[in-house]
Scaffold this motif. Sequence first.
Motif, PDB file in Angstrom:
ATOM      1  N   LEU A 272      -7.656   1.841  -3.865  1.00 20.35           N
ATOM      2  CA  LEU A 272      -9.013   2.339  -4.062  1.00 20.35           C
ATOM      3  C   LEU A 272      -9.071   3.552  -4.973  1.00 20.35           C
ATOM      4  N   ALA A 273      -8.043   4.391  -4.910  1.00 18.52           N
ATOM      5  CA  ALA A 273      -8.032   5.604  -5.742  1.00 18.52           C
ATOM      6  C   ALA A 273      -6.613   6.121  -5.856  1.00 18.52           C
ATOM      7  N   GLY A 274      -6.362   6.818  -6.924  1.00 18.58           N
ATOM      8  CA  GLY A 274      -5.068   7.454  -7.122  1.00 18.58           C
ATOM      9  C   GLY A 274      -5.233   8.607  -8.094  1.00 18.58           C
ATOM     10  N   ASP A 275      -4.569   9.733  -7.794  1.00 22.17           N
ATOM     11  CA  ASP A 275      -4.726  10.899  -8.649  1.00 22.17           C
ATOM     12  C   ASP A 275      -3.520  11.812  -8.468  1.00 22.17           C
ATOM     13  N   ALA A 276      -2.904  12.209  -9.564  1.00 20.78           N
ATOM     14  CA  ALA A 276      -1.785  13.146  -9.510  1.00 20.78           C
ATOM     15  C   ALA A 276      -2.264  14.587  -9.541  1.00 20.78           C
ATOM     16  N   GLU A 277      -3.526  14.795  -9.901  1.00 22.15           N
ATOM     17  CA  GLU A 277      -4.091  16.141  -9.952  1.00 22.15           C
ATOM     18  C   GLU A 277      -5.475  16.135  -9.316  1.00 22.15           C
ATOM     19  N   PRO A 278      -5.548  15.892  -8.003  1.00 20.29           N
ATOM     20  CA  PRO A 278      -6.862  15.838  -7.358  1.00 20.29           C
ATOM     21  C   PRO A 278      -7.541  17.207  -7.346  1.00 20.29           C
ATOM     22  N   ARG A 279      -8.837  17.179  -7.295  1.00 18.83           N
ATOM     23  CA  ARG A 279      -9.616  18.422  -7.203  1.00 18.83           C
ATOM     24  C   ARG A 279      -9.531  18.916  -5.759  1.00 18.83           C
ATOM     25  N   VAL A 280      -8.955  20.070  -5.560  1.00 19.97           N
ATOM     26  CA  VAL A 280      -8.799  20.646  -4.226  1.00 19.97           C
ATOM     27  C   VAL A 280      -9.994  21.552  -3.952  1.00 19.97           C
ATOM     28  N   ILE A 281     -10.759  21.231  -2.923  1.00 21.49           N
ATOM     29  CA  ILE A 281     -11.950  21.993  -2.569  1.00 21.49           C
ATOM     30  C   ILE A 281     -11.602  23.118  -1.596  1.00 21.49           C
ATOM     31  N   GLU A 282     -10.760  22.829  -0.616  1.00 22.73           N
ATOM     32  CA  GLU A 282     -10.333  23.839   0.350  1.00 22.73           C
ATOM     33  C   GLU A 282      -8.830  23.718   0.538  1.00 22.73           C
ATOM     34  N   GLY A 283      -8.200  24.814   0.857  1.00 19.81           N
ATOM     35  CA  GLY A 283      -6.766  24.807   1.092  1.00 19.81           C
ATOM     36  C   GLY A 283      -5.989  25.152  -0.166  1.00 19.81           C
ATOM     37  N   THR A 284      -4.691  25.200  -0.011  1.00 23.83           N
ATOM     38  CA  THR A 284      -3.796  25.534  -1.103  1.00 23.83           C
ATOM     39  C   THR A 284      -3.384  24.270  -1.840  1.00 23.83           C
ATOM     40  N   PRO A 285      -3.635  24.207  -3.141  1.00 25.15           N
ATOM     41  CA  PRO A 285      -3.251  23.007  -3.889  1.00 25.15           C
ATOM     42  C   PRO A 285      -1.744  22.768  -3.837  1.00 25.15           C
ATOM     43  N   VAL A 286      -1.374  21.559  -3.556  1.00 21.61           N
ATOM     44  CA  VAL A 286       0.023  21.144  -3.565  1.00 21.61           C
ATOM     45  C   VAL A 286       0.117  20.016  -4.581  1.00 21.61           C
ATOM     46  N   PRO A 287       0.919  20.185  -5.635  1.00 21.11           N
ATOM     47  CA  PRO A 287       0.981  19.130  -6.647  1.00 21.11           C
ATOM     48  C   PRO A 287       1.646  17.875  -6.091  1.00 21.11           C
ATOM     49  N   ARG A 288       0.820  16.890  -5.783  1.00 22.87           N
ATOM     50  CA  ARG A 288       1.321  15.631  -5.244  1.00 22.87           C
ATOM     51  C   ARG A 288       0.481  14.485  -5.786  1.00 22.87           C
ATOM     52  N   LEU A 289       1.106  13.342  -5.811  1.00 24.43           N
ATOM     53  CA  LEU A 289       0.389  12.120  -6.130  1.00 24.43           C
ATOM     54  C   LEU A 289      -0.331  11.688  -4.863  1.00 24.43           C
ATOM     55  N   ASN A 290      -1.616  11.419  -4.969  1.00 21.17           N
ATOM     56  CA  ASN A 290      -2.433  10.985  -3.848  1.00 21.17           C
ATOM     57  C   ASN A 290      -2.942   9.585  -4.132  1.00 21.17           C
ATOM     58  N   VAL A 291      -2.750   8.680  -3.183  1.00 20.39           N
ATOM     59  CA  VAL A 291      -3.192   7.304  -3.356  1.00 20.39           C
ATOM     60  C   VAL A 291      -3.917   6.878  -2.082  1.00 20.39           C
ATOM     61  N   LEU A 292      -5.062   6.222  -2.253  1.00 15.42           N
ATOM     62  CA  LEU A 292      -5.817   5.701  -1.122  1.00 15.42           C
ATOM     63  C   LEU A 292      -5.795   4.179  -1.188  1.00 15.42           C
ATOM     64  N   LEU A 293      -5.246   3.572  -0.145  1.00 18.77           N
ATOM     65  CA  LEU A 293      -5.109   2.122  -0.064  1.00 18.77           C
ATOM     66  C   LEU A 293      -6.014   1.567   1.026  1.00 18.77           C
ATOM     67  N   LYS A 294      -6.479   0.349   0.826  1.00 21.19           N
ATOM     68  CA  LYS A 294      -7.256  -0.348   1.854  1.00 21.19           C
ATOM     69  C   LYS A 294      -6.508  -1.620   2.235  1.00 21.19           C
ATOM     70  N   PHE A 295      -6.281  -1.772   3.533  1.00 22.19           N
ATOM     71  CA  PHE A 295      -5.640  -2.968   4.079  1.00 22.19           C
ATOM     72  C   PHE A 295      -6.684  -3.775   4.837  1.00 22.19           C
ATOM     73  N   PRO A 296      -6.579  -5.100   4.794  1.00 24.26           N
ATOM     74  CA  PRO A 296      -7.562  -5.933   5.491  1.00 24.26           C
ATOM     75  C   PRO A 296      -7.595  -5.686   7.000  1.00 24.26           C
ATOM     76  N   SER A 297      -6.476  -5.226   7.567  1.00 22.04           N
ATOM     77  CA  SER A 297      -6.400  -5.025   9.017  1.00 22.04           C
ATOM     78  C   SER A 297      -5.176  -4.169   9.343  1.00 22.04           C
ATOM     79  N   MET A 298      -5.117  -3.705  10.589  1.00 15.88           N
ATOM     80  CA  MET A 298      -3.936  -2.968  11.038  1.00 15.88           C
ATOM     81  C   MET A 298      -2.732  -3.897  11.043  1.00 15.88           C
ATOM     82  N   GLU A 299      -2.964  -5.166  11.393  1.00 11.30           N
ATOM     83  CA  GLU A 299      -1.856  -6.133  11.372  1.00 11.30           C
ATOM     84  C   GLU A 299      -1.295  -6.275   9.959  1.00 11.30           C
TER      85      GLU A 299
END
Length: 127
Positions: A61-88
């Motif tokens: 659904l999304a991926g970003d190596a430099e996400p916009r940090v609104i709160e907290g201390t920025p940590v340079p990491r790759l962030n990826v959001l995945l969607k699975f059809p189910s827990m199974e």
Amino acid sequence: MIAVAQVHFDIKVVSITKGSFAMSDPVFVNVRLTPTDRDRFMSEYAGPLQSHNAAYGVEVLAGDAEPRVIEGTPVPRLNVLLKFPSMEAFDGWYTAPEYQPLKQKRIETTDHDTTEMIVLKSYGAVG
């Protein structure tokens, strides 16, 4: 003279950890990691992962190596959001014998101490 006012707060507590979540409801996985060898990470993990994802119906659904940090201390990491059809589907994807060598490549090519993989239930399923 001291005036004392009585104030009543009507607080509604909403639990997001209970609900009617079914194992067949979609789940989202938030992956946060720091590649230590980007070329190997891409060629040995991220590239081959695509066919494994397709076999389990995973949507990126999304991926970003430099996400916009609104709160907290920025940590340079790759962030990826995945969607699975189910827990199974997630459990099958993560424990699949064909994923284990890929998982090892991910561990070898990232800072595993700071890697996070967090499974989130669908919003409609938790309330």
